[in-house]
Design a protein around this motif. Structure first.
Motif, PDB file in Angstrom:
ATOM      1  N   GLN A  80      33.230  37.696  12.893  1.00 12.42           N
ATOM      2  CA  GLN A  80      32.669  39.010  12.604  1.00 12.42           C
ATOM      3  C   GLN A  80      32.408  39.825  13.859  1.00 12.42           C
ATOM      4  OE1 GLN A  80      32.254  40.422   9.564  1.00 12.42           O
ATOM      5  NE2 GLN A  80      33.319  38.600   8.803  1.00 12.42           N
ATOM      6  N   GLU A 108      36.932  53.701  16.603  1.00  9.55           N
ATOM      7  CA  GLU A 108      37.920  52.907  15.862  1.00  9.55           C
ATOM      8  C   GLU A 108      37.387  52.606  14.460  1.00  9.55           C
ATOM      9  OE1 GLU A 108      41.539  51.114  15.331  1.00  9.55           O
ATOM     10  OE2 GLU A 108      40.844  52.172  17.132  1.00  9.55           O
ATOM     11  N   PRO A 109      38.156  52.895  13.391  1.00 13.45           N
ATOM     12  CA  PRO A 109      37.702  52.572  12.023  1.00 13.45           C
ATOM     13  C   PRO A 109      37.537  51.060  11.861  1.00 13.45           C
ATOM     14  CG  PRO A 109      39.556  54.107  11.977  1.00 13.45           C
ATOM     15  CD  PRO A 109      39.444  53.622  13.384  1.00 13.45           C
ATOM     16  N   GLY A 110      36.472  50.661  11.160  1.00 12.85           N
ATOM     17  CA  GLY A 110      36.210  49.247  10.913  1.00 12.85           C
ATOM     18  C   GLY A 110      35.198  48.631  11.849  1.00 12.85           C
ATOM     19  N   LEU A 149      32.148  43.781  13.363  1.00 11.84           N
ATOM     20  CA  LEU A 149      33.145  44.297  12.435  1.00 11.84           C
ATOM     21  C   LEU A 149      32.508  44.611  11.093  1.00 11.84           C
ATOM     22  CD1 LEU A 149      36.085  41.842  13.205  1.00 11.84           C
ATOM     23  CD2 LEU A 149      35.419  43.925  14.392  1.00 11.84           C
ATOM     24  N   GLY A 150      32.991  45.650  10.474  1.00 11.43           N
ATOM     25  CA  GLY A 150      32.505  46.040   9.164  1.00 11.43           C
ATOM     26  C   GLY A 150      33.332  45.445   8.040  1.00 11.43           C
ATOM     27  N   ASP A 151      33.133  45.970   6.838  1.00  8.03           N
ATOM     28  CA  ASP A 151      33.887  45.476   5.685  1.00  8.03           C
ATOM     29  C   ASP A 151      35.372  45.800   5.812  1.00  8.03           C
ATOM     30  OD1 ASP A 151      31.487  44.578   4.659  1.00  8.03           O
ATOM     31  OD2 ASP A 151      31.115  46.430   3.526  1.00  8.03           O
ATOM     32  N   GLN A 152      35.669  46.953   6.378  1.00  5.74           N
ATOM     33  CA  GLN A 152      37.070  47.332   6.585  1.00  5.74           C
ATOM     34  C   GLN A 152      37.602  46.631   7.839  1.00  5.74           C
ATOM     35  OE1 GLN A 152      37.643  51.519   7.134  1.00  5.74           O
ATOM     36  NE2 GLN A 152      39.845  51.349   7.542  1.00  5.74           N
ATOM     37  N   THR A 153      38.740  45.984   7.704  1.00  9.96           N
ATOM     38  CA  THR A 153      39.327  45.263   8.836  1.00  9.96           C
ATOM     39  C   THR A 153      39.878  46.254   9.848  1.00  9.96           C
ATOM     40  OG1 THR A 153      39.927  43.437   7.372  1.00  9.96           O
ATOM     41  CG2 THR A 153      41.014  43.523   9.516  1.00  9.96           C
ATOM     42  N   PRO A 154      39.383  46.211  11.087  1.00  9.36           N
ATOM     43  CA  PRO A 154      39.875  47.170  12.098  1.00  9.36           C
ATOM     44  C   PRO A 154      41.237  46.740  12.641  1.00  9.36           C
ATOM     45  CG  PRO A 154      38.239  45.735  13.063  1.00  9.36           C
ATOM     46  CD  PRO A 154      38.303  45.365  11.611  1.00  9.36           C
ATOM     47  N   ASP A 155      41.927  47.709  13.221  1.00 11.12           N
ATOM     48  CA  ASP A 155      43.212  47.444  13.854  1.00 11.12           C
ATOM     49  C   ASP A 155      42.938  47.098  15.316  1.00 11.12           C
ATOM     50  OD1 ASP A 155      45.788  47.249  14.680  1.00 11.12           O
ATOM     51  OD2 ASP A 155      46.406  49.277  14.096  1.00 11.12           O
TER      52      ASP A 155
END
Length: 324
Positions: A80, A108-110, A149-155
């Motif tokens: 995580q 960065e998203p996620g 890291l969040g629920d959405q997997t980052p790139d």
């Protein structure tokens, strides 16, 4: 008509001659003991050996379950988070580089949250290797930024490329993949060793039962010959030995499994008492609260049942080979 009725009633009142009861066997010819005695010293010793082996197998199975569950928790916690390492470079402002890396990570998203380690915290991370009390101000100690890291997997590939493009040779991203792989390999190796030890313990149980069965057969050779003489087949004799040794195996398996469960319960109680100190914190961080969970309890109890089944099967096979 009346004369016929009187003769019938007279015949009914006449005592009937019954055959005399068969004489009882003399005490020397009676056998009140079972074919395979279970209360002998050899039987009690075999039950004790099975209990000890089951106890050791239960400890191995429970320890493997603790390691597997702890490794799963470690992997879940580490997976995580990822880490950005910012290294000092000549002619560059380290604080500005850290702020820029933190801004790139937040964009960065996620990425749920970021935490920048201070210079003192970064130096404290080196104390287990370098010791305390050293002046590290002149050393180029890297600074760390942890990313949750969040629920959405980052790139992570995109984030790594962005850091490399913005600060080449200064910032790098560590996703702990190598460490997780090594942790998984170590945990699987330990679990495999535990399973192997359990298998060896069951093999040792089978060998002990085989020797005990051959000894019981040799001690009851006259009884077996008499049973053959009166028409008993090999299946009847094998079933008698199987029932007796299954009872011994079940007794030893239950005692060994109960002792293993009691040992884990005692270890959990001691771990809770140690939790207030620093040593308890380290033990809990490594092994948890010594709670094996329902899978651990089921595996320990299953080992006791398997030990009794192995006892029954090995005793039957040994008797069949002895009678062949």
């Amino acid at each position: 008509m009346d004369a016929t009725r009187e003769r019938t009633q007279a015949a009914a009142r006449k005592p009937v001659d019954r055959p005399a009861a068969e004489p009882a066997l003399p005490p020397t010819l009676r056998r009140n003991a079972p074919l395979v005695p279970t209360d002998s010293a050899a039987s009690r010793s075999l039950a004790a050996v099975i209990a000890i082996l089951t106890f050791l197998a239960g400890l191995c199975a429970g320890a493997a379950e603790i390691v597997a569950s702890s490794a799963g928790q470690w992997q879940g916690t580490v997976a995580q988070e990822v880490t950005i390492q910012v290294r000092p470079a000549p002619g560059r402002d380290l604080d500005a580089d850290i702020a820029r890396a933190d801004a790139i990570a937040k964009a960065e998203p996620g990425i749920a949250a970021t935490r920048v380690f201070s210079k003192m915290e970064a130096e404290r991370l080196l104390e287990p290797w370098l010791g305390s009390g050293l002046d590290l101000s002149d050393l180029p100690v890297p600074r760390l930024i942890t990313l949750k890291l969040g629920d959405q997997t980052p790139d992570l590939k995109h984030l790594r490329a962005g850091l490399t493009e913005a600060m080449p040779g200064v910032a790098s991203l560590d996703d702990h993949a190598l460490w997780l792989q090594r942790l998984s390999t170590a945990a699987n190796t330990f679990v495999g060793i535990g399973v192997g030890i359990v298998a060896l313990v069951l093999v040792a149980t089978g060998l002990a039962v085989a020797f005990a069965t051959r000894g019981a057969m040799a001690g009851n050779r006259e009884v077996v010959e008499v049973l053959h003489f009166v028409g008993a087949d090999d299946d009847f004799i094998a079933r008698a030995f199987q029932r007796r040794f299954f009872g011994l195996g079940l007794r030893g398996g239950i005692i060994g499994s109960a002792a293993a469960l009691a040992a884990f319960a005692l270890a959990g109680l001691l771990a809770r008492n140690w939790r207030s100190g620093p040593a308890g914190d380290e033990v809990e961080a490594l092994f948890g609260a010594f709670h094996i969970g329902w899978r651990g309890y089921a595996s320990v109890m299953a080992i006791g049942v398997i030990a009794s089944l192995v006892t029954a099967v090995i005793s039957r096979l040994t008797v069949r080979r002895f009678l062949a």
